[in-house]
Motif scaffolding. Structure first.
Motif, short mmCIF file in Angstrom:
data_model
loop_
_atom_site.label_atom_id
_atom_site.label_comp_id
_atom_site.label_asym_id
_atom_site.label_seq_id
_atom_site.Cartn_x
_atom_site.Cartn_y
_atom_site.Cartn_z
N ASP A 690 8.67 1.35 9.12
CA ASP A 690 7.22 1.15 9.21
C ASP A 690 6.56 2.25 8.39
O ASP A 690 6.41 3.38 8.86
CB ASP A 690 6.80 1.21 10.68
N LEU A 691 6.18 1.94 7.15
CA LEU A 691 5.68 2.95 6.22
C LEU A 691 4.16 2.91 6.13
O LEU A 691 3.55 1.84 6.12
CB LEU A 691 6.26 2.74 4.83
N ASP A 692 3.57 4.11 6.04
CA ASP A 692 2.14 4.25 5.75
C ASP A 692 2.04 4.47 4.24
O ASP A 692 2.16 5.58 3.75
CB ASP A 692 1.55 5.43 6.52
N MET A 693 1.85 3.39 3.50
CA MET A 693 1.85 3.46 2.05
C MET A 693 0.74 4.36 1.51
O MET A 693 0.90 5.06 0.51
CB MET A 693 1.73 2.06 1.45
N THR A 694 -0.41 4.34 2.19
CA THR A 694 -1.52 5.19 1.74
C THR A 694 -1.16 6.66 1.87
O THR A 694 -1.40 7.47 0.97
CB THR A 694 -2.79 4.88 2.54
N SER A 695 -0.57 7.01 3.01
CA SER A 695 -0.17 8.40 3.23
C SER A 695 0.86 8.84 2.19
O SER A 695 0.80 9.95 1.66
CB SER A 695 0.39 8.57 4.64
N LEU A 696 1.80 7.95 1.88
CA LEU A 696 2.85 8.30 0.92
C LEU A 696 2.28 8.59 -0.46
O LEU A 696 2.86 9.36 -1.24
CB LEU A 696 3.87 7.17 0.83
#
Length: 708
Positions: A690-696
């Protein structure tokens, strides 16, 4: 491997024969070998590779892995060729030769050079280290296959005694051998004398003894045939003799010896043979008579000589050659035996902040991976013992092991004595990938250095590596390093190279244009905590026409900021007594350095006017560069950046919102700062996690606390 031997004149001497033998052996092992000499290739040599008579033609030689000078006089030409690193094959220390005493200064300067060296006996290894602090690897001569055992089982009735060597060369000590023969004959013992030399028979020699047979300048096969007919060899050289090939050739031919007691002979005979004082002709005469009049002793001496000579036959020599050259190559292309001195431009003040201390520690650590010894230099103290210099304009750099090693090896290959490194920021942008972690930098650096990109000498020469290997020690002692920032190596021709990268950072001079959108246009006063040199404050004042106050912990940096800002408080923000209030209080990349964030923020709010704001910028520990480093098992602290060494607090957007809420700050805005592209490989991870693409993709966050 490309190997070039450089000879002086290719005369029929033992040292020259050895070079031709090993050159051909290396060729047969698949190496690309060439020989350069002052004169035509001798007909007696069995060498079949490229040969250049550089006395009569200009050599055109491709780049070499090793250029081997074989005599002190061949070093300048070897260096001038500029085709690869120069090493030395030492078959005797020329300073010990009586006929070269007028050249002593030149010889000593040559031996003071830290050249990787091969030598022929353990005693020369020891002498080179003791007298010149030179490391050397052992590669003794081999005996030519044409020297094989005769079939004699007894000495002849009127035996032949061989004396081989140049009468005119004092270290050959031929007169002692001739005197010994005169003593033998004076005792009534009949013998015949064979003399072998590279020179014709001289009148001075005739005065001592006229030999029964005199052979000069004959080819090795003829020497072998002549020696095989003899019954004894008298070998009377003094300590300056490097090896004594005639003695080995006689032993391999089954000829017993009355030999001198010198280090090279002790090595050759493995201390198993009775030896004579080289100053005592009577000892040679006694030993010779003892062997020639006692068939059993003569035969035992013959068998012992044959056994001892086996160590120097082709098979054993081949194995030694492989080991010696591997050691030589490893040593030549390693800086583990060298000292590099680091000199910081005297106009740059030493910065003792923890961040710059880390940069200094990382520099030292990486340099110690390449060089055997690393020292910081104060003016010229210690320069005399340095082999290389690293000249720095300032300390705020990162220089990796890879670039240091690249610089060292390329300076060797190109015979350069000055190398200028290029700041990564000055490399064409299409070559640079995004850099947000040490791993990013190393990956990018490796890609650039492996790409074959041509570097040019940078306009701003901030970092230079300088080789002092061509400078005699006495000249190093007079170096004025401050002048060398302008004109390095003033007394030598400059051979300049540009290669290697470094990362430059400015811990105190960053300009935060990115904060302007979060500062209201009607702002009348700003307090900038961690103002550094005041660069951002100048921007704010120019854009907003407001008063700018700063807080700076580094007193030297604060003095610079004072020139631009209205006032600068010096010290820790928590300890500063500040009575004014401000419309905006800024802490750009400061909060993450604080242990007690609650008190820090409370003080910021207390200094903010009603309806003003506190503005923060915070790094995002959830950026993909940090995640990738963690997946690789890395958490690399750096002097400046997401993992700055002085960070003690780490944030993501979620932790920022929760922390500030818990501390009682209700009117808080969190905005993403600079967005970066996300490597495609993270798309595959999104199916598993479950990735937070914005945070990455986010490097950091702007936090606005509205004060009501």
């Amino acid at each position: 491997m490309n190997i070039c031997f450089v000879l002086d004149e290719p005369g029929l001497y033992g040292g020259v024969k050895v070079v031709f033998q090993y050159a051909e052996m290396l060729r047969n092992q698949g190496q690309n070998v060439s020989i350069l000499a002052k004169g035509k290739q001798p007909e007696w040599s069995n060498y079949e590779g490229p040969y250049v008579d550089y006395k009569n033609e200009s050599p055109v030689i491709p780049r070499q892995d090793l250029v081997i000078c074989t005599y002190y006089t061949t070093y300048p030409f070897s260096k001038l060729l500029n085709i690869g690193p120069v090493v030395h094959y030492c078959q005797g220390i020329e300073a010990d030769f009586e006929h070269l005493q007028h050249e002593l200064k030149t010889i000593d300067e040559f031996y003071q050079l830290k050249l990787p060296t091969l030598t022929i006996t353990p005693h020369l290894q020891s002498d080179l280290k003791k007298r010149y602090n030179r490391d050397a690897f052992l590669l003794p001569p081999m005996v030519d296959a044409s020297f094989s055992a005769n079939d004699k089982v007894l000495p002849s009735d009127e035996p032949w005694i061989c004396v081989s060597g140049i009468f005119e060369a004092p270290f050959k000590n031929i007169p002692i051998a001739l005197q010994a023969i005169n003593l033998i004959r004076a005792r009534g013992f009949k013998c015949r004398v064979l003399r072998i030399s590279a020179y014709p028979l001289s009148d001075d020699e005739k005065k001592l003894l006229v030999p029964d047979k005199y052979l000069h300048n004959i080819v090795p096969d003829e020497v072998a045939d002549a020696i095989r007919e003899c019954d004894l060899i008298l070998f009377s050289s003094i300590d300056a003799e490097g090896f004594g090939l005639p003695l080995l050739e006689a032993m391999a031919s089954g000829i017993p010896a009355a030999a001198c007691d010198i280090p090279s002979v002790r090595y050759m005979t493995n201390n198993l043979h009775p030896l004579c004082d080289p100053t005592a002709p009577e000892q040679f005469a006694n030993t010779a008579l003892n062997l020639l009049t006692n068939p059993d002793k003569w035969n035992k001496a013959k068998q012992l000589g044959l056994a001892l000579a086996e160590r120097f036959k082709h098979k054993n020599a081949k194995a030694r050659l492989q080991v010696a050259f591997q050691n030589l190559v490893d040593y030549t292309y390693s800086a583990r035996h060298l000292t590099i001195g680091i000199y910081l431009n005297a106009s740059s003040k030493i910065d003792n902040s923890e961040e710059v201390q880390l940069a200094r520690q990382q520099l030292m650590y990486n340099m110690r991976k390449v060089f055997g010894n690393v020292v910081w230099l104060e003016d010229q103290q210690g320069v005399a013992n340095a082999d290389y210099l690293l000249m720095l304009e300032h300390e705020q750099i990162y220089l990796s092991e890879l670039s240091l090693r690249t610089v060292f090896i390329n300076m060797l290959r190109h015979n350069a004595n000055i190398c200028y490194l290029t700041a990564l920021q000055d490399v064409p942008t299409e070559c640079i990938t995004a850099i947000h972690s040490l791993k990013n930098y190393e990956d990018c650096e490796r890609e650039i250095l492996n790409s074959g990109i041509a570097f040019s000498v940078p306009e701003n020469k901030k970092i230079a590596v300088i080789s002092l290997l061509d400078l005699p020690k006495i000249d190093r002692e007079s170096i004025k390093l401050q002048e060398w920032h302008i004109n390095p190596l003033p007394s030598l021709p400059k051979r300049i190279l540009a290669t290697g990268l470094y990362l430059s950072f400015d811990y105190y001079g960053s300009e935060r244009h990115d904060l302007l959108p979060y500062i209201p246009q009607n702002t009348a006063s700003i307090l900038d905590i961690g103002c550094a040199e005041g660069s951002s404050g100048r921007i704010f004042r120019n854009k907003l026409n407001c008063k700018i106050f700063g807080v700076e912990i580094n007193p030297d940096v604060a003095l610079i900021a004072e020139k631009s800002l209205d006032h600068v408080y010096v010290g820790n923000f928590e300890d500063c007594s500040i009575e004014e209030k401000f419309d905006v209080v800024i802490a750009a990349d400061v909060v993450e350095h604080q242990v007690n964030i609650h008190d820090f923020l409370r003080k910021m709010v207390s200094l903010t006017n009603k309806n003003g704001r506190v503005l923060l910028s915070l790094p995002n520990i959830g950026h993909h560069s940090i995640i990738e480093s963690l997946l690789a098992g890395r958490w690399d602290y750096v002097p400046i950046g997401l993992l700055c060494v002085t960070h003690v607090r780490f944030f993501t957007k979620k932790t920022i919102v929760e922390w500030f809420s818990q501390m009682g700050f209700d009117d808080v805005e969190v905005h993403p700062a600079q967005q970066t592209s996300l490597p495609d490989r993270f798309n595959a991870l999104s199916e598993l996690f479950d990735l937070d693409m914005t945070s990455l993709k986010t490097l950091g966050f702007y936090v606005v606390i509205n004060v009501n």
